[in-house]
Design a protein around this motif. Structure first.
Motif, PDB file in Angstrom:
ATOM      1  N   GLU A 291       2.056   7.697   2.216  1.00 17.97           N
ATOM      2  CA  GLU A 291       3.333   8.362   2.423  1.00 17.97           C
ATOM      3  C   GLU A 291       4.495   7.477   1.993  1.00 17.97           C
ATOM      4  O   GLU A 291       5.584   7.950   1.729  1.00 17.97           O
ATOM      5  CB  GLU A 291       3.512   8.741   3.898  1.00 17.97           C
ATOM      6  N   GLU A 292       4.265   6.173   1.928  1.00 17.12           N
ATOM      7  CA  GLU A 292       5.328   5.226   1.621  1.00 17.12           C
ATOM      8  C   GLU A 292       5.427   4.869   0.136  1.00 17.12           C
ATOM      9  O   GLU A 292       6.507   4.535  -0.335  1.00 17.12           O
ATOM     10  CB  GLU A 292       5.124   3.937   2.416  1.00 17.12           C
ATOM     11  N   TYR A 293       4.304   4.889  -0.593  1.00 17.09           N
ATOM     12  CA  TYR A 293       4.285   4.380  -1.966  1.00 17.09           C
ATOM     13  C   TYR A 293       3.686   5.392  -2.930  1.00 17.09           C
ATOM     14  O   TYR A 293       2.625   5.941  -2.675  1.00 17.09           O
ATOM     15  CB  TYR A 293       3.488   3.070  -2.029  1.00 17.09           C
ATOM     16  N   ASP A 294       4.381   5.594  -4.045  1.00 15.95           N
ATOM     17  CA  ASP A 294       3.896   6.502  -5.082  1.00 15.95           C
ATOM     18  C   ASP A 294       3.109   5.781  -6.164  1.00 15.95           C
ATOM     19  O   ASP A 294       2.374   6.413  -6.917  1.00 15.95           O
ATOM     20  CB  ASP A 294       5.068   7.226  -5.747  1.00 15.95           C
ATOM     21  N   THR A 295       3.279   4.451  -6.275  1.00 14.64           N
ATOM     22  CA  THR A 295       2.629   3.675  -7.337  1.00 14.64           C
ATOM     23  C   THR A 295       2.054   2.385  -6.771  1.00 14.64           C
ATOM     24  O   THR A 295       2.449   1.927  -5.692  1.00 14.64           O
ATOM     25  CB  THR A 295       3.622   3.305  -8.457  1.00 14.64           C
ATOM     26  N   PHE A 296       1.148   1.780  -7.543  1.00  8.00           N
ATOM     27  CA  PHE A 296       0.608   0.481  -7.158  1.00  8.00           C
ATOM     28  C   PHE A 296       1.712  -0.569  -7.145  1.00  8.00           C
ATOM     29  O   PHE A 296       1.772  -1.402  -6.247  1.00  8.00           O
ATOM     30  CB  PHE A 296      -0.518   0.072  -8.114  1.00  8.00           C
ATOM     31  N   SER A 297       2.616  -0.530  -8.116  1.00  5.74           N
ATOM     32  CA  SER A 297       3.732  -1.482  -8.147  1.00  5.74           C
ATOM     33  C   SER A 297       4.580  -1.359  -6.884  1.00  5.74           C
ATOM     34  O   SER A 297       4.999  -2.361  -6.303  1.00  5.74           O
ATOM     35  CB  SER A 297       4.619  -1.257  -9.369  1.00  5.74           C
ATOM     36  N   GLY A 298       4.839  -0.127  -6.463  1.00  2.00           N
ATOM     37  CA  GLY A 298       5.595   0.090  -5.238  1.00  2.00           C
ATOM     38  C   GLY A 298       4.880  -0.474  -4.028  1.00  2.00           C
ATOM     39  O   GLY A 298       5.500  -1.079  -3.139  1.00  2.00           O
TER      40      GLY A 298
END
Length: 79
Positions: free
Chosen positions: A18-25
């Motif tokens: 729910e917090e991150y859309d990408t691995f980088s994020g």
């Protein structure tokens, strides 16, 4: 983003989706900041060890992720 979803499913780790859309994020969340271009570093989150080898445009371009499982003695074994 599709690769991130496939990777999360394959690694079988409880990511805060729910917090991150990408691995980088996700990595930014783990280290608490946005990495600088050209930077390399290592960080850990739970039973994951993440070795970021390349950052471009403030995004993780290349990383090695190791998943560990806990043993009864709370030692980590590489999977």
């Amino acid at each position: 983003m599709r690769i991130w979803k496939m990777w999360r499913k394959a690694i079988k780790h409880d990511f805060p989706v729910e917090e991150y859309d990408t691995f980088s994020g996700y990595v930014c969340g783990v280290i608490g900041r946005v990495p600088d271009d050209g930077e390399s570093f290592a960080c850990e989150d739970g039973n994951l060890s993440i070795h970021v080898k390349s950052v471009q445009r403030h995004m993780v371009e290349e990383a090695v992720v190791e998943l560990y499982r806990e043993t009864i003695d709370n030692e980590r074994l590489q999977m």
